[in-house]
Design an enzyme around this catalytic site. Sequence first.
Site, PDB file in Angstrom:
ATOM      1  N   HIS A 265       0.709  -1.264  -0.274  1.00 15.48           N
ATOM      2  CA  HIS A 265      -0.103   0.019   0.083  1.00 15.48           C
ATOM      3  C   HIS A 265       1.022   1.209  -0.227  1.00 15.48           C
ATOM      4  O   HIS A 265       0.250   2.372   0.031  1.00 15.48           O
ATOM      5  CB  HIS A 265      -0.791   0.002   1.346  1.00 15.48           C
ATOM      6  CG  HIS A 265      -2.043  -1.174   1.274  1.00 15.48           C
ATOM      7  ND1 HIS A 265      -1.566  -2.253   1.875  1.00 15.48           N
ATOM      8  CD2 HIS A 265      -3.121  -1.273   0.600  1.00 15.48           C
ATOM      9  CE1 HIS A 265      -2.705  -3.233   1.915  1.00 15.48           C
ATOM     10  NE2 HIS A 265      -3.289  -2.548   1.014  1.00 15.48           N
TER      11      HIS A 265
ATOM     12  N   ARG B 180      -3.173   5.070  -3.761  1.00 12.42           N
ATOM     13  CA  ARG B 180      -4.536   5.362  -3.327  1.00 12.42           C
ATOM     14  C   ARG B 180      -4.695   6.908  -2.906  1.00 12.42           C
ATOM     15  O   ARG B 180      -5.776   7.108  -1.940  1.00 12.42           O
ATOM     16  CB  ARG B 180      -4.820   4.442  -2.412  1.00 12.42           C
ATOM     17  CG  ARG B 180      -4.885   2.780  -2.863  1.00 12.42           C
ATOM     18  CD  ARG B 180      -5.062   1.778  -1.760  1.00 12.42           C
ATOM     19  NE  ARG B 180      -5.134   0.560  -2.228  1.00 12.42           N
ATOM     20  CZ  ARG B 180      -6.133  -0.102  -2.143  1.00 12.42           C
ATOM     21  NH1 ARG B 180      -7.279   0.037  -1.843  1.00 12.42           N
ATOM     22  NH2 ARG B 180      -6.073  -1.490  -2.642  1.00 12.42           N
TER      23      ARG B 180
ATOM     24  N   ILE C  34      -0.832  11.808  15.050  1.00  9.98           N
ATOM     25  CA  ILE C  34      -1.170  13.279  15.291  1.00  9.98           C
ATOM     26  C   ILE C  34      -2.697  13.811  14.535  1.00  9.98           C
ATOM     27  O   ILE C  34      -2.986  13.577  13.551  1.00  9.98           O
ATOM     28  CB  ILE C  34      -0.390  14.879  15.097  1.00  9.98           C
ATOM     29  CG1 ILE C  34      -0.032  14.459  13.247  1.00  9.98           C
ATOM     30  CG2 ILE C  34       0.976  14.750  15.565  1.00  9.98           C
ATOM     31  CD1 ILE C  34       0.989  15.505  12.960  1.00  9.98           C
TER      32      ILE C  34
ATOM     33  N   MET D 281     -10.410   7.544  16.610  1.00  9.70           N
ATOM     34  CA  MET D 281     -10.680   6.332  15.891  1.00  9.70           C
ATOM     35  C   MET D 281      -9.399   5.589  15.319  1.00  9.70           C
ATOM     36  O   MET D 281      -9.684   4.547  14.684  1.00  9.70           O
ATOM     37  CB  MET D 281     -11.568   6.679  14.673  1.00  9.70           C
ATOM     38  CG  MET D 281     -12.772   7.366  14.878  1.00  9.70           C
ATOM     39  SD  MET D 281     -13.916   7.635  13.418  1.00  9.70           S
ATOM     40  CE  MET D 281     -14.659   5.883  13.193  1.00  9.70           C
TER      41      MET D 281
ATOM     42  N   SER E 230     -10.959  19.315  19.146  1.00 12.35           N
ATOM     43  CA  SER E 230     -11.660  20.068  17.966  1.00 12.35           C
ATOM     44  C   SER E 230     -13.129  20.256  18.314  1.00 12.35           C
ATOM     45  O   SER E 230     -13.820  20.940  17.571  1.00 12.35           O
ATOM     46  CB  SER E 230     -11.415  19.510  16.838  1.00 12.35           C
ATOM     47  OG  SER E 230     -11.800  18.046  16.438  1.00 12.35           O
ATOM     48  N   ASP E 231     -13.707  19.383  19.122  1.00 10.43           N
ATOM     49  CA  ASP E 231     -15.138  19.594  19.497  1.00 10.43           C
ATOM     50  C   ASP E 231     -15.346  19.261  20.950  1.00 10.43           C
ATOM     51  O   ASP E 231     -14.612  18.224  21.471  1.00 10.43           O
ATOM     52  CB  ASP E 231     -15.742  18.411  18.656  1.00 10.43           C
ATOM     53  CG  ASP E 231     -15.683  18.686  17.096  1.00 10.43           C
ATOM     54  OD1 ASP E 231     -16.632  19.135  16.736  1.00 10.43           O
ATOM     55  OD2 ASP E 231     -14.644  18.127  16.639  1.00 10.43           O
TER      56      ASP E 231
END
Length: 236
Positions: free
Chosen positions: A4, A43, A88, A180, A203-204
């Site tokens: 990959h 990809r 990061i 995640m 960020s939230d």
Amino acid sequence: MSIHISAQKGEIAKVVLQPGDPLRAQYIAENFLENAKLVSKTRGILFYTGTYKGREISVGASGMGFPSIGIYSYELYTEYDVETIIRIGTCGAYTTDLQLFDILNVENAASESTYAKYAWEIEGDLIPHQGNIFGIINETAAELSLKAKQTNIHSSDIFYRKDPNIPAIATKYNCSAVEMEAFGLFANAKYLGKNAATILTVSDIIPTHENISADEREKALKPMIELALESALKMI
């Protein structure tokens, strides 16, 4: 070349910074590295190698979720002899004890995922950072007068879910935020005996629905990027 990643052997440094987004990898390469060279674009997952303060560092995307970071980090460790990966990224805070722009240095990643169990026969739902890079990040943050909060985080397979409540596993392990990828990265590093860390910018704020605007993200992520780069220097 791996399956990959199309870089040649020797074109990827021993230390890799790994954001999720390929365009963020490109941004870091173009704005923080000198003589950055695109070494893989298979990809659309971009990898660059350049120098930072005279030392060779690579930056490349992981994609989203355990299957993606599981593939890329494994190939980096095994096919390109990478010793250290610093993820990061951004995260959503489960608690108002955190604020937008806070920087987190992940101590442990908790997950309901079967990734570690079925990939490497690693039992349990909590995996710590691997190697000494976690401590180096803490030391470097202090040197830069940055506050990097050491915390557990929830690594989830799920972005959208029916139940809006904080998942039980996050409560069980006192996870302050959710993302995640870290659990998958830590599992690979644990199995292979490599170094792995995760630095996140909040960020939230999930309970209040606050978030960093698109215009603020570039400025917001700069301290985290610099912390990762300065820490990486000590691993080379």
